[in-house]
Design a protein around this motif. Sequence first.
Motif, PDB file in Angstrom:
ATOM      1  N   TRP A 119       0.829  -1.211   0.000  1.00 61.39           N
ATOM      2  CA  TRP A 119       0.000   0.000   0.000  1.00 61.39           C
ATOM      3  C   TRP A 119       0.861   1.259   0.000  1.00 61.39           C
ATOM      4  CZ3 TRP A 119      -2.569   2.317   4.909  1.00 61.39           C
ATOM      5  CH2 TRP A 119      -3.412   3.377   4.542  1.00 61.39           C
ATOM      6  N   VAL A 120       1.826   1.300   0.927  1.00 61.13           N
ATOM      7  CA  VAL A 120       2.626   2.525   1.116  1.00 61.13           C
ATOM      8  C   VAL A 120       3.721   2.665   0.057  1.00 61.13           C
ATOM      9  CG1 VAL A 120       4.279   3.626   2.704  1.00 61.13           C
ATOM     10  CG2 VAL A 120       2.128   2.688   3.590  1.00 61.13           C
ATOM     11  N   GLN A 121       4.343   1.561  -0.304  1.00 65.02           N
ATOM     12  CA  GLN A 121       5.526   1.660  -1.178  1.00 65.02           C
ATOM     13  C   GLN A 121       5.189   1.612  -2.664  1.00 65.02           C
ATOM     14  OE1 GLN A 121       7.840  -0.653   2.277  1.00 65.02           O
ATOM     15  NE2 GLN A 121       8.794  -0.943   0.287  1.00 65.02           N
ATOM     16  N   GLU A 122       4.050   1.064  -3.004  1.00 63.41           N
ATOM     17  CA  GLU A 122       3.632   0.978  -4.408  1.00 63.41           C
ATOM     18  C   GLU A 122       4.777   0.520  -5.301  1.00 63.41           C
ATOM     19  OE1 GLU A 122       2.301   5.099  -4.658  1.00 63.41           O
ATOM     20  OE2 GLU A 122       0.218   4.374  -4.789  1.00 63.41           O
ATOM     21  N   GLY A 123       5.447  -0.538  -4.882  1.00 59.43           N
ATOM     22  CA  GLY A 123       6.505  -1.111  -5.718  1.00 59.43           C
ATOM     23  C   GLY A 123       7.886  -0.502  -5.517  1.00 59.43           C
ATOM     24  N   LEU A 124       7.977   0.543  -4.686  1.00 58.12           N
ATOM     25  CA  LEU A 124       9.307   1.115  -4.420  1.00 58.12           C
ATOM     26  C   LEU A 124      10.058   0.218  -3.427  1.00 58.12           C
ATOM     27  CD1 LEU A 124      11.249   3.737  -4.552  1.00 58.12           C
ATOM     28  CD2 LEU A 124      10.355   4.118  -2.267  1.00 58.12           C
ATOM     29  N   ASN A 125      11.182  -0.322  -3.850  1.00 60.10           N
ATOM     30  CA  ASN A 125      11.982  -1.181  -2.985  1.00 60.10           C
ATOM     31  C   ASN A 125      13.446  -0.773  -3.082  1.00 60.10           C
ATOM     32  OD1 ASN A 125      10.091  -3.158  -1.864  1.00 60.10           O
ATOM     33  ND2 ASN A 125       9.733  -3.644  -4.024  1.00 60.10           N
ATOM     34  N   PRO A 126      14.228  -1.064  -2.023  1.00 60.83           N
ATOM     35  CA  PRO A 126      15.655  -0.734  -2.108  1.00 60.83           C
ATOM     36  C   PRO A 126      16.320  -1.499  -3.253  1.00 60.83           C
ATOM     37  CG  PRO A 126      15.046  -1.343   0.143  1.00 60.83           C
ATOM     38  CD  PRO A 126      13.869  -1.654  -0.721  1.00 60.83           C
ATOM     39  N   ASP A 127      17.294  -0.832  -3.911  1.00 64.16           N
ATOM     40  CA  ASP A 127      18.097  -1.519  -4.926  1.00 64.16           C
ATOM     41  C   ASP A 127      19.179  -2.344  -4.250  1.00 64.16           C
ATOM     42  OD1 ASP A 127      16.995  -0.246  -7.361  1.00 64.16           O
ATOM     43  OD2 ASP A 127      17.738   1.586  -6.393  1.00 64.16           O
ATOM     44  N   LEU A 128      19.635  -1.825  -3.111  1.00 67.27           N
ATOM     45  CA  LEU A 128      20.744  -2.466  -2.408  1.00 67.27           C
ATOM     46  C   LEU A 128      20.540  -2.287  -0.904  1.00 67.27           C
ATOM     47  CD1 LEU A 128      23.664  -3.673  -2.294  1.00 67.27           C
ATOM     48  CD2 LEU A 128      24.521  -1.340  -2.489  1.00 67.27           C
ATOM     49  N   THR A 129      20.797  -3.354  -0.149  1.00 67.85           N
ATOM     50  CA  THR A 129      20.683  -3.283   1.311  1.00 67.85           C
ATOM     51  C   THR A 129      21.960  -3.810   1.940  1.00 67.85           C
ATOM     52  OG1 THR A 129      18.286  -3.523   1.208  1.00 67.85           O
ATOM     53  CG2 THR A 129      19.331  -4.086   3.299  1.00 67.85           C
ATOM     54  N   LEU A 130      22.549  -2.977   2.803  1.00 66.71           N
ATOM     55  CA  LEU A 130      23.747  -3.396   3.533  1.00 66.71           C
ATOM     56  C   LEU A 130      23.296  -3.887   4.900  1.00 66.71           C
ATOM     57  CD1 LEU A 130      25.964  -0.253   2.733  1.00 66.71           C
ATOM     58  CD2 LEU A 130      25.566  -2.310   1.343  1.00 66.71           C
ATOM     59  N   LEU A 131      23.526  -5.169   5.140  1.00 63.09           N
ATOM     60  CA  LEU A 131      23.102  -5.742   6.422  1.00 63.09           C
ATOM     61  C   LEU A 131      24.328  -5.911   7.313  1.00 63.09           C
ATOM     62  CD1 LEU A 131      21.170  -7.115   8.387  1.00 63.09           C
ATOM     63  CD2 LEU A 131      21.353  -9.204   7.028  1.00 63.09           C
ATOM     64  N   PHE A 132      24.385  -5.108   8.376  1.00 61.87           N
ATOM     65  CA  PHE A 132      25.496  -5.184   9.327  1.00 61.87           C
ATOM     66  C   PHE A 132      25.142  -6.213  10.382  1.00 61.87           C
ATOM     67  CE2 PHE A 132      25.800  -1.161   7.245  1.00 61.87           C
ATOM     68  CZ  PHE A 132      27.167  -1.032   7.006  1.00 61.87           C
ATOM     69  N   ASP A 133      25.962  -7.243  10.446  1.00 58.51           N
ATOM     70  CA  ASP A 133      25.622  -8.335  11.351  1.00 58.51           C
ATOM     71  C   ASP A 133      26.662  -8.517  12.449  1.00 58.51           C
ATOM     72  OD1 ASP A 133      24.068 -10.720  12.117  1.00 58.51           O
ATOM     73  OD2 ASP A 133      25.980 -11.710  11.666  1.00 58.51           O
ATOM     74  N   VAL A 134      26.172  -8.634  13.673  1.00 56.79           N
ATOM     75  CA  VAL A 134      27.022  -9.065  14.790  1.00 56.79           C
ATOM     76  C   VAL A 134      26.210 -10.009  15.674  1.00 56.79           C
ATOM     77  CG1 VAL A 134      28.512  -7.022  15.000  1.00 56.79           C
ATOM     78  CG2 VAL A 134      26.324  -7.057  16.203  1.00 56.79           C
TER      79      VAL A 134
END
Length: 206
Positions: A119-134
């Motif tokens: 509903w809110v994003q109407e198909g807008l999604n990140p192209d790239l996601t940096l996941l910082f993991d610890v």
Amino acid sequence: MKGLFITLEGVDGAGKSTHMKWLPDFFREMGQEIVITREPGGTPLGEQLREILLHQPMTQETEALLMFASRQENINQLIKPALSSGKWVLCDRFTDSTYAYQGGGRHFSNDKIARLESWVQEGLNPDLTLLFDVPLAVSRERLGKHESQDRFEQENDAFFEAVRSVYFERARRDPKRFIVVDSTLPFEQVRIGLEAGLLEFIGQHK
Ligand code: TYD
């Protein structure tokens, strides 16, 4: 012309904020115009919602709705206009956080999150996601240095284990979008590894 939409994710204390300090200049040196924002927050109303979200008790439903209310403002005031003028957007947390914290941590319905997302994003999604993991022990160590903890930081180990495992699962299912960063390594080593990963990603997207 469309810019790149890049998000930063990870459990509290994973080092997102530290890396947010050099990332914008790294992209600027490539000649990109950068817009920096965060969630919840980013806009004047979003920042007010952030204060409420981090400190006021509320039901899970309200929490999810306010996260998306803040996101709605951020998308329409900042993210979409920036991307459509060719700027790159660096967003500190986005909808992966909602799946991880509300879905994983609070066991809020994934189906409802997905409905709000479309509903809110109407198909807008990140192209790239940096996941910082610890691992949890490391994030606890780092958070322990904080003076006052917000509503999320006060959660127990089971909550954060669930958050972390949702992140992993999402990265596993969408490997093209995610760069998973082992944030237990020394800062400089993380930065060098991440720069290499970013150059590779950008090279593929030219
Ligand atoms: P963050 O900006 O990482 O906090 P800090 O500045 O203290 O490092 O994130 C704020 C908190 O909001 C974080 O604990 C995760 C939570 N959050 C959610 O639970 N759901 C969401 O959709 C978002 C965007 C954030």
